[in-house]
Design a protein around this motif. Structure first.
Motif, mmCIF file in Angstrom:
data_model
loop_
_atom_site.group_PDB
_atom_site.id
_atom_site.type_symbol
_atom_site.label_atom_id
_atom_site.label_comp_id
_atom_site.label_asym_id
_atom_site.label_seq_id
_atom_site.Cartn_x
_atom_site.Cartn_y
_atom_site.Cartn_z
ATOM 1 N N CYS A 227 0.837 -1.213 0.000
ATOM 2 C CA CYS A 227 0.000 0.000 0.000
ATOM 3 C C CYS A 227 0.867 1.255 0.000
ATOM 4 O O CYS A 227 0.602 2.199 -0.756
ATOM 5 N N GLN A 228 1.867 1.245 0.849
ATOM 6 C CA GLN A 228 2.764 2.404 0.918
ATOM 7 C C GLN A 228 3.458 2.650 -0.417
ATOM 8 O O GLN A 228 3.603 3.797 -0.846
ATOM 9 N N ASP A 229 3.870 1.567 -1.070
ATOM 10 C CA ASP A 229 4.534 1.693 -2.377
ATOM 11 C C ASP A 229 3.587 2.284 -3.425
ATOM 12 O O ASP A 229 3.977 3.146 -4.208
ATOM 13 N N LYS B 210 3.104 5.929 -2.678
ATOM 14 C CA LYS B 210 4.330 6.659 -3.021
ATOM 15 C C LYS B 210 4.437 6.861 -4.533
ATOM 16 O O LYS B 210 4.785 7.939 -5.011
ATOM 17 N N ASN B 211 4.135 5.811 -5.299
ATOM 18 C CA ASN B 211 4.239 5.878 -6.763
ATOM 19 C C ASN B 211 3.170 6.770 -7.391
ATOM 20 O O ASN B 211 3.443 7.487 -8.347
ATOM 21 N N LYS B 212 1.971 6.704 -6.868
ATOM 22 C CA LYS B 212 0.868 7.469 -7.467
ATOM 23 C C LYS B 212 0.712 8.860 -6.862
ATOM 24 O O LYS B 212 0.168 9.751 -7.506
ATOM 25 N N GLY B 213 1.132 9.004 -5.628
ATOM 26 C CA GLY B 213 0.974 10.274 -4.945
ATOM 27 C C GLY B 213 -0.359 10.341 -4.215
ATOM 28 O O GLY B 213 -1.369 9.841 -4.718
ATOM 29 N N THR C 173 -7.451 7.480 -4.364
ATOM 30 C CA THR C 173 -8.473 7.477 -3.313
ATOM 31 C C THR C 173 -8.381 6.164 -2.554
ATOM 32 O O THR C 173 -7.749 5.204 -3.014
ATOM 33 N N ILE C 174 -9.026 6.124 -1.416
ATOM 34 C CA ILE C 174 -9.075 4.886 -0.629
ATOM 35 C C ILE C 174 -9.692 3.773 -1.472
ATOM 36 O O ILE C 174 -9.198 2.645 -1.493
#
Length: 116
Positions: A67-69, A72-75, A80-81
């Motif tokens: 999820c963090q990746d 980070k990649n999409k901003g 959205t959730i």
């Protein structure tokens, strides 16, 4: 998911949903099992056991990292959730350890056998 399909499976909605008699019967059985799981408190116990096993196996941490990746990649401004959930759901389901699935399934089978 089950609740939505079961709602459609009720007599008036069954035809519109295009469900076969077999599918309707299966949904009704699943709904009865779900009801008994909730009434007995077993659903909460199984949910807690599942959560514990997923944490112990490292599954939760791996999915969190995924999820963090993605974020980070999409901003954070461009995701959205709902988008995040749609993206991680397939991987989340696919990476649940077989041992965990087997243990939960065994507990469910034991519950159903006792309930009969």
């Amino acid at each position: 998911y089950l609740d939505d399909r079961f709602r459609l499976a009720r007599p008036h909605g069954a035809m519109e949903a295009g469900l076969s008699d077999k599918e309707i019967k299966e949904l009704e059985i699943r709904a009865r099992i779900e009801e008994k799981l909730v009434e007995s408190g077993e659903k909460e116990k199984l949910t807690d056991l599942l959560r514990k096993r997923l944490i112990e196996s490292g599954w939760r941490d791996k999915l969190k990292k995924h999820c963090q990746d993605i974020i980070k990649n999409k901003g954070t401004e461009r995701i959205t959730i709902e988008d995040l959930v749609k993206e991680i759901m397939p991987q989340g389901k696919a990476t649940i350890p077989e041992k965990v699935k087997e243990e939960i399934l065994e507990k469910l089978q034991q519950f159903v056998m006792k309930a009969e």
